[in-house]
Design an enzyme around this catalytic site. Structure first.
Site, PDB file in Angstrom:
ATOM      1  N   ALA A  86       0.867  -1.169   0.000  1.00  0.00           N
ATOM      2  CA  ALA A  86       0.000   0.000   0.000  1.00  0.00           C
ATOM      3  C   ALA A  86       0.911   1.228   0.000  1.00  0.00           C
ATOM      4  O   ALA A  86       2.056   1.168   0.470  1.00  0.00           O
ATOM      5  CB  ALA A  86      -0.898  -0.022   1.232  1.00  0.00           C
ATOM      6  N   GLY A 122       0.639  -4.957   1.044  1.00  0.00           N
ATOM      7  CA  GLY A 122      -0.566  -5.088   0.224  1.00  0.00           C
ATOM      8  C   GLY A 122      -0.311  -5.790  -1.105  1.00  0.00           C
ATOM      9  O   GLY A 122      -1.222  -6.380  -1.684  1.00  0.00           O
ATOM     10  N   GLU A 179      -0.347  -9.393  -0.296  1.00  0.00           N
ATOM     11  CA  GLU A 179      -1.756  -9.734  -0.003  1.00  0.00           C
ATOM     12  C   GLU A 179      -2.576  -9.846  -1.285  1.00  0.00           C
ATOM     13  O   GLU A 179      -3.442 -10.715  -1.407  1.00  0.00           O
ATOM     14  CB  GLU A 179      -2.361  -8.672   0.933  1.00  0.00           C
ATOM     15  CG  GLU A 179      -1.760  -8.745   2.326  1.00  0.00           C
ATOM     16  CD  GLU A 179      -2.135  -7.546   3.184  1.00  0.00           C
ATOM     17  OE1 GLU A 179      -1.779  -6.407   2.816  1.00  0.00           O
ATOM     18  OE2 GLU A 179      -2.786  -7.736   4.210  1.00  0.00           O
ATOM     19  N   GLU A 225       4.658  -4.884   7.440  1.00  0.00           N
ATOM     20  CA  GLU A 225       3.861  -3.847   8.110  1.00  0.00           C
ATOM     21  C   GLU A 225       4.328  -3.561   9.524  1.00  0.00           C
ATOM     22  O   GLU A 225       4.230  -2.435   9.999  1.00  0.00           O
ATOM     23  CB  GLU A 225       2.372  -4.250   8.132  1.00  0.00           C
ATOM     24  CG  GLU A 225       1.660  -4.090   6.799  1.00  0.00           C
ATOM     25  CD  GLU A 225       1.812  -5.291   5.877  1.00  0.00           C
ATOM     26  OE1 GLU A 225       2.649  -6.170   6.155  1.00  0.00           O
ATOM     27  OE2 GLU A 225       1.081  -5.342   4.877  1.00  0.00           O
TER      28      GLU A 225
HETATM   29  N1  DAK Z   1       4.562   3.210  -0.838  1.00  0.00           N
HETATM   30  C1  DAK Z   1       4.924   4.368  -1.434  1.00  0.00           C
HETATM   31  N2  DAK Z   1       6.055   4.537  -2.139  1.00  0.00           N
HETATM   32  C2  DAK Z   1       6.875   3.480  -2.228  1.00  0.00           C
HETATM   33  C3  DAK Z   1       6.581   2.237  -1.623  1.00  0.00           C
HETATM   34  C4  DAK Z   1       5.349   2.114  -0.902  1.00  0.00           C
HETATM   35  N3  DAK Z   1       4.937   0.974  -0.340  1.00  0.00           N
HETATM   36  N4  DAK Z   1       7.601   1.392  -1.876  1.00  0.00           N
HETATM   37  C5  DAK Z   1       8.487   2.091  -2.620  1.00  0.00           C
HETATM   38  N5  DAK Z   1       8.064   3.336  -2.828  1.00  0.00           N
HETATM   39  C6  DAK Z   1       8.725   4.409  -3.573  1.00  0.00           C
HETATM   40  C7  DAK Z   1       9.926   4.946  -2.788  1.00  0.00           C
HETATM   41  O1  DAK Z   1       9.513   5.902  -1.845  1.00  0.00           O
HETATM   42  C8  DAK Z   1      10.748   5.560  -3.921  1.00  0.00           C
HETATM   43  O2  DAK Z   1      10.182   6.812  -4.274  1.00  0.00           O
HETATM   44  P1  DAK Z   1      11.121   8.090  -4.626  1.00  0.00           P
HETATM   45  O3  DAK Z   1      11.943   8.306  -3.415  1.00  0.00           O
HETATM   46  O4  DAK Z   1      11.938   7.646  -5.829  1.00  0.00           O
HETATM   47  O5  DAK Z   1      10.153   9.180  -4.924  1.00  0.00           O
HETATM   48  C9  DAK Z   1      10.508   4.610  -5.083  1.00  0.00           C
HETATM   49  O6  DAK Z   1       9.299   3.891  -4.772  1.00  0.00           O
HETATM   50  C10 DAK Z   1      11.623   3.584  -5.252  1.00  0.00           C
HETATM   51  O7  DAK Z   1      11.811   2.932  -3.986  1.00  0.00           O
HETATM   52  P2  DAK Z   1      13.244   2.848  -3.249  1.00  0.00           P
HETATM   53  O8  DAK Z   1      14.119   3.987  -3.652  1.00  0.00           O
HETATM   54  O9  DAK Z   1      12.988   2.652  -1.810  1.00  0.00           O
HETATM   55  O10 DAK Z   1      13.821   1.521  -3.904  1.00  0.00           O
HETATM   56  P3  DAK Z   1      14.839   0.494  -3.249  1.00  0.00           P
HETATM   57  O11 DAK Z   1      15.227  -0.452  -4.330  1.00  0.00           O
HETATM   58  O12 DAK Z   1      15.919   1.204  -2.513  1.00  0.00           O
HETATM   59  O13 DAK Z   1      13.974  -0.315  -2.165  1.00  0.00           O
HETATM   60  C11 DAK Z   1      12.035  -1.500  -1.363  1.00  0.00           C
HETATM   61  C12 DAK Z   1      12.900  -1.113  -2.586  1.00  0.00           C
HETATM   62  C13 DAK Z   1      10.776  -2.226  -1.896  1.00  0.00           C
HETATM   63  C14 DAK Z   1      12.814  -2.496  -0.463  1.00  0.00           C
HETATM   64  C15 DAK Z   1      11.672  -0.239  -0.553  1.00  0.00           C
HETATM   65  O14 DAK Z   1      11.106   0.725  -1.465  1.00  0.00           O
HETATM   66  C16 DAK Z   1      10.668  -0.489   0.519  1.00  0.00           C
HETATM   67  O15 DAK Z   1      11.019  -1.001   1.581  1.00  0.00           O
HETATM   68  N6  DAK Z   1       9.432  -0.090   0.251  1.00  0.00           N
HETATM   69  C17 DAK Z   1       8.353  -0.199   1.248  1.00  0.00           C
HETATM   70  C18 DAK Z   1       7.906  -1.643   1.367  1.00  0.00           C
HETATM   71  C19 DAK Z   1       6.828  -1.789   2.403  1.00  0.00           C
HETATM   72  O16 DAK Z   1       7.030  -1.498   3.586  1.00  0.00           O
HETATM   73  N7  DAK Z   1       5.714  -2.241   1.966  1.00  0.00           N
HETATM   74  C20 DAK Z   1       4.546  -2.434   2.829  1.00  0.00           C
HETATM   75  C21 DAK Z   1       3.780  -1.176   2.792  1.00  0.00           C
HETATM   76  S1  DAK Z   1       2.557  -1.209   4.094  1.00  0.00           S
HETATM   77  C22 DAK Z   1      -4.454  -0.871   5.943  1.00  0.00           C
HETATM   78  C23 DAK Z   1      -4.520  -1.314   4.693  1.00  0.00           C
HETATM   79  C24 DAK Z   1      -3.409  -1.803   4.084  1.00  0.00           C
HETATM   80  C25 DAK Z   1      -2.215  -1.824   4.699  1.00  0.00           C
HETATM   81  C26 DAK Z   1      -2.131  -1.352   5.975  1.00  0.00           C
HETATM   82  C27 DAK Z   1      -3.242  -0.905   6.616  1.00  0.00           C
HETATM   83  N8  DAK Z   1      -5.647  -0.298   6.538  1.00  0.00           N
HETATM   84  C28 DAK Z   1      -6.653  -1.193   7.019  1.00  0.00           C
HETATM   85  C29 DAK Z   1      -5.901   1.056   6.296  1.00  0.00           C
HETATM   86  C30 DAK Z   1      -1.074  -2.257   3.964  1.00  0.00           C
HETATM   87  C31 DAK Z   1       0.109  -1.784   4.297  1.00  0.00           C
HETATM   88  C32 DAK Z   1       1.259  -1.940   3.442  1.00  0.00           C
HETATM   89  O17 DAK Z   1       1.244  -2.523   2.380  1.00  0.00           O
END
Ligand code: DAK
Length: 260
Positions: free
Chosen positions: A66, A111, A114, A134
């Site tokens: 997400a 997400g 998921e 998360e």
């Molecule tokens: N959201 C937004 N932007 C993201 C992103 C994400 N999940 N993942 C990557 N990006 C963006 C980065 O910010 C970066 O943007 P710029 O800085 O270039 O503007 C661009 O994509 C490239 O990413 P990186 O520079 O970080 O690339 P790397 O190769 O260095 O790293 C990575 C790749 C996938 C390891 C890293 O980007 C990362 O850790 N990303 C986050 C992964 C993550 O934590 N995913 C889970 C997200 S939480 C809910 C409903 C749903 C959810 C929760 C609650 N409610 C009931 C409301 C779900 C939650 C999630 O999915």
């Protein structure tokens, strides 16, 4: 419908839905979720479609989760609304009448993992990575990860991923049963299309009823599930495809299914 973040195209009887926000690693914001939902609603009306492939644009990510930037300032009500939209999208995928294959071409985190879990079959490219990170963000999975992951891989493997936020590679995902197999990135779409071509050659109603029986049966006890299977088995005999399939076998020829 004009879509900014999703591409929906067809290859024969297969629809290919590509999440297309590579600049954010295909992260899911509200607009993207709404577009995916619209896509699946439209595809359900397309009688030609026998299977769907979901994949991510670019070579780095399937869906990196997400959209964190979009979520960071949520209050309780907007978080709830976003969570409900996510569930609606994943439900539309899970209950889509035809099989849905996730072609996971890179990061499938949060997400994104998921969404892959809501699909019927998962293929991964060698560079794919999976996880529910998360807990690193101080939240729990919001699109069904705490529920579908243990159902798919068992509680032990699921708990480890959920509690640690560890990210695992494609081979490990295959070992624990999170994906069916791992293929080279440049073969991923072709391998997915090979599966959908096999599916498209079968009796369409039979394939749909298989999905319905298998999915609904998972929520029932075995005795009721077998009864339900018997009901759907009976339904097959209302179709022309059943008559054609069995006649073709006895005449030692290929069946020509029409979907009727
Ligand atoms: N959201 C937004 N932007 C993201 C992103 C994400 N999940 N993942 C990557 N990006 C963006 C980065 O910010 C970066 O943007 P710029 O800085 O270039 O503007 C661009 O994509 C490239 O990413 P990186 O520079 O970080 O690339 P790397 O190769 O260095 O790293 C990575 C790749 C996938 C390891 C890293 O980007 C990362 O850790 N990303 C986050 C992964 C993550 O934590 N995913 C889970 C997200 S939480 C809910 C409903 C749903 C959810 C929760 C609650 N409610 C009931 C409301 C779900 C939650 C999630 O999915």
């Amino acid at each position: 419908m004009q879509m900014n973040n999703v591409i929906c195209e067809k290859d024969g009887k297969t629809a290919i839905v590509t999440i297309n926000r590579p600049q954010a690693l295909n992260a899911l914001n509200r607009e993207t979720l709404e577009e995916i939902l619209s896509c699946f609603i439209a595809l359900e009306q397309d009688t030609e479609v026998c299977a769907v492939i979901v994949t991510g644009a670019g070579e780095k990510a399937f869906i990196a989760g997400a959209d964190i930037a979009y979520m960071q300032d949520f209050d309780v009500l907007s978080a709830r609304k976003f969570g409900r939209l996510g569930h609606q999208v994943l439900q539309a995928i899970e209950s889509f009448p035809c099989p849905v294959i996730a072609a996971v071409n890179g990061f499938a985190l949060g997400g994104g993992c998921e969404l892959a879990l809501a699909c019927d079959i998962r293929l991964a490219s060698e560079n794919a990575k999976f996880g529910q990170p998360e807990v690193n963000l101080g939240v729990i999975p919001g699109f069904g990860g705490t529920q579908r992951l243990p159902r798919l891989v068992g509680t032990g493997h699921a708990n480890e991923l959920l509690f640690t936020g560890d990210i695992i590679d494609a081979d490990e995902a295959c070992r624990i049963g999170l994906v069916n197999r791992v293929v080279a990135l440049d073969q991923l779409l072709q391998e997915s299309l090979k599966i959908t071509a096999k599916i498209a050659a079968k009796g369409p109603l039979a394939v749909k009823l298989c999905k319905e029986a298998a999915q609904a049966g998972m929520e029932m006890d075995l005795a009721r599930a077998c009864q339900y299977e018997a009901d759907l088995f009976g339904v097959c005999f209302a179709s022309e495809d059943q008559k054609e399939g069995m006649k073709a076998f006895l005449e030692k020829r290929q069946a020509k299914f029409t979907g009727n």
